[in-house]
Write a protein that holds these residues in place. Structure first.
Motif, PDB file in Angstrom:
ATOM      1  N   UNK A   8      15.758 -16.645 -55.125  1.00 15.95           N
ATOM      2  CA  UNK A   8      16.372 -17.946 -55.311  1.00 15.95           C
ATOM      3  C   UNK A   8      16.445 -18.203 -56.807  1.00 15.95           C
ATOM      4  N   UNK A   9      17.075 -19.273 -57.186  1.00 18.06           N
ATOM      5  CA  UNK A   9      17.118 -19.668 -58.590  1.00 18.06           C
ATOM      6  C   UNK A   9      16.063 -20.743 -58.820  1.00 18.06           C
ATOM      7  N   UNK A  10      15.697 -20.974 -60.062  1.00 19.73           N
ATOM      8  CA  UNK A  10      14.726 -22.045 -60.338  1.00 19.73           C
ATOM      9  C   UNK A  10      15.214 -23.418 -59.896  1.00 19.73           C
ATOM     10  N   UNK A  11      16.527 -23.604 -59.783  1.00 23.45           N
ATOM     11  CA  UNK A  11      17.087 -24.899 -59.412  1.00 23.45           C
ATOM     12  C   UNK A  11      17.364 -25.056 -57.919  1.00 23.45           C
ATOM     13  N   UNK A  12      17.071 -24.029 -57.118  1.00 22.20           N
ATOM     14  CA  UNK A  12      17.199 -24.178 -55.667  1.00 22.20           C
ATOM     15  C   UNK A  12      16.100 -25.104 -55.165  1.00 22.20           C
ATOM     16  N   UNK A  13      16.399 -25.828 -54.113  1.00 24.69           N
ATOM     17  CA  UNK A  13      15.406 -26.742 -53.563  1.00 24.69           C
ATOM     18  C   UNK A  13      14.416 -26.000 -52.673  1.00 24.69           C
ATOM     19  N   UNK A  14      13.284 -26.621 -52.464  1.00 23.13           N
ATOM     20  CA  UNK A  14      12.272 -26.072 -51.572  1.00 23.13           C
ATOM     21  C   UNK A  14      12.855 -25.942 -50.162  1.00 23.13           C
ATOM     22  N   UNK A  15      13.728 -26.856 -49.781  1.00 25.42           N
ATOM     23  CA  UNK A  15      14.379 -26.754 -48.485  1.00 25.42           C
ATOM     24  C   UNK A  15      15.181 -25.471 -48.347  1.00 25.42           C
ATOM     25  N   UNK A  16      15.912 -25.103 -49.387  1.00 26.26           N
ATOM     26  CA  UNK A  16      16.699 -23.860 -49.388  1.00 26.26           C
ATOM     27  C   UNK A  16      15.760 -22.657 -49.313  1.00 26.26           C
ATOM     28  N   UNK A  17      14.686 -22.692 -50.093  1.00 26.89           N
ATOM     29  CA  UNK A  17      13.725 -21.589 -50.114  1.00 26.89           C
ATOM     30  C   UNK A  17      13.059 -21.440 -48.749  1.00 26.89           C
ATOM     31  N   UNK A  18      12.681 -22.549 -48.135  1.00 26.37           N
ATOM     32  CA  UNK A  18      12.052 -22.503 -46.813  1.00 26.37           C
ATOM     33  C   UNK A  18      12.989 -21.881 -45.787  1.00 26.37           C
ATOM     34  N   UNK A  19      14.253 -22.246 -45.850  1.00 27.29           N
ATOM     35  CA  UNK A  19      15.241 -21.689 -44.922  1.00 27.29           C
ATOM     36  C   UNK A  19      15.361 -20.173 -45.107  1.00 27.29           C
ATOM     37  N   UNK A  20      15.371 -19.719 -46.352  1.00 21.74           N
ATOM     38  CA  UNK A  20      15.410 -18.280 -46.655  1.00 21.74           C
ATOM     39  C   UNK A  20      14.212 -17.569 -46.029  1.00 21.74           C
ATOM     40  N   UNK A  21      13.036 -18.151 -46.212  1.00 27.48           N
ATOM     41  CA  UNK A  21      11.818 -17.530 -45.676  1.00 27.48           C
ATOM     42  C   UNK A  21      11.882 -17.408 -44.162  1.00 27.48           C
ATOM     43  N   UNK A  22      12.326 -18.454 -43.515  1.00 29.06           N
ATOM     44  CA  UNK A  22      12.399 -18.447 -42.052  1.00 29.06           C
ATOM     45  C   UNK A  22      13.451 -17.452 -41.578  1.00 29.06           C
ATOM     46  N   UNK A  23      14.644 -17.491 -42.177  1.00 24.12           N
ATOM     47  CA  UNK A  23      15.736 -16.598 -41.759  1.00 24.12           C
ATOM     48  C   UNK A  23      15.398 -15.131 -41.984  1.00 24.12           C
ATOM     49  N   UNK A  24      14.736 -14.831 -43.104  1.00 22.73           N
ATOM     50  CA  UNK A  24      14.437 -13.434 -43.453  1.00 22.73           C
ATOM     51  C   UNK A  24      13.066 -12.980 -42.966  1.00 22.73           C
ATOM     52  N   UNK A  25      12.310 -13.913 -42.350  1.00 24.17           N
ATOM     53  CA  UNK A  25      10.973 -13.610 -41.837  1.00 24.17           C
ATOM     54  C   UNK A  25      10.078 -13.018 -42.919  1.00 24.17           C
ATOM     55  N   UNK A  26      10.013 -13.728 -44.045  1.00 28.47           N
ATOM     56  CA  UNK A  26       9.200 -13.297 -45.181  1.00 28.47           C
ATOM     57  C   UNK A  26       8.232 -14.408 -45.557  1.00 28.47           C
ATOM     58  N   UNK A  27       7.293 -14.067 -46.431  1.00 25.92           N
ATOM     59  CA  UNK A  27       6.242 -15.008 -46.815  1.00 25.92           C
ATOM     60  C   UNK A  27       6.383 -15.518 -48.240  1.00 25.92           C
ATOM     61  N   UNK A  28       7.315 -14.964 -48.988  1.00 24.08           N
ATOM     62  CA  UNK A  28       7.510 -15.398 -50.374  1.00 24.08           C
ATOM     63  C   UNK A  28       8.912 -15.018 -50.833  1.00 24.08           C
ATOM     64  N   UNK A  29       9.410 -15.781 -51.810  1.00 25.15           N
ATOM     65  CA  UNK A  29      10.735 -15.548 -52.390  1.00 25.15           C
ATOM     66  C   UNK A  29      10.561 -15.415 -53.901  1.00 25.15           C
ATOM     67  N   UNK A  30      11.224 -14.421 -54.481  1.00 29.02           N
ATOM     68  CA  UNK A  30      11.168 -14.218 -55.926  1.00 29.02           C
ATOM     69  C   UNK A  30      12.156 -15.172 -56.595  1.00 29.02           C
ATOM     70  N   UNK A  31      11.705 -15.847 -57.638  1.00 30.38           N
ATOM     71  CA  UNK A  31      12.565 -16.761 -58.394  1.00 30.38           C
ATOM     72  C   UNK A  31      13.154 -15.973 -59.560  1.00 30.38           C
ATOM     73  N   UNK A  32      14.502 -15.906 -59.594  1.00 29.22           N
ATOM     74  CA  UNK A  32      15.209 -15.121 -60.625  1.00 29.22           C
ATOM     75  C   UNK A  32      15.984 -16.055 -61.542  1.00 29.22           C
ATOM     76  N   UNK A  33      15.938 -15.757 -62.845  1.00 25.82           N
ATOM     77  CA  UNK A  33      16.709 -16.563 -63.792  1.00 25.82           C
ATOM     78  C   UNK A  33      18.153 -16.067 -63.848  1.00 25.82           C
TER      79      UNK A  33
END
Length: 120
Positions: A8-33
């Protein structure tokens, strides 16, 4: 390791990040600049901590940069698994960003190590 970076980007919301985690069945998302560099990680723990003292709407509206654990521990793709595990345990971490030519290409987690041990 999981090849490919779910990010995700630093400006993505926690809601977007949570959706990514659920959809991809992962426990963490890397924040990329904007230059493609890993600048942090948002884990499930970071998200739970973000919710404390906030409504769910307030927590979902927070930005990844506000809740992420800054910095990323990395290892080279050519590193031996035993050395990567030593790095993880010495730093009491759950995941490493795997790089090739200083570019993130994947993530190795303790879950990946356990799967390797049991032969899955």
């Amino acid at each position: 390791m999981h090849r490919g970076i779910i990010s995700c980007t630093p400006d993505d919301t926690v809601g977007v990040v949570a959706k990514l985690m659920v959809e991809k069945e992962i426990h963490a998302v890397v924040v990329m600049d904007s230059e493609g560099k890993a600048v942090g990680v948002v884990s499930q723990t970071d998200m739970v901590l973000a919710r404390q003292g906030r409504t769910s709407g307030e927590a979902r509206a927070m930005l990844a940069r506000e809740v992420m654990t800054p910095g990323c521990a990395t290892c080279d793709a050519d590193m031996l698994l035993s050395d990567a595990v030593s790095l993880l345990t010495a730093r009491r971490m759950h995941r490493l960003v795997v790089t090739e030519n200083d570019q993130p290409v994947g993530v190795i987690s303790m879950t990946d190590v356990v799967r390797k041990i049991i032969g899955d």
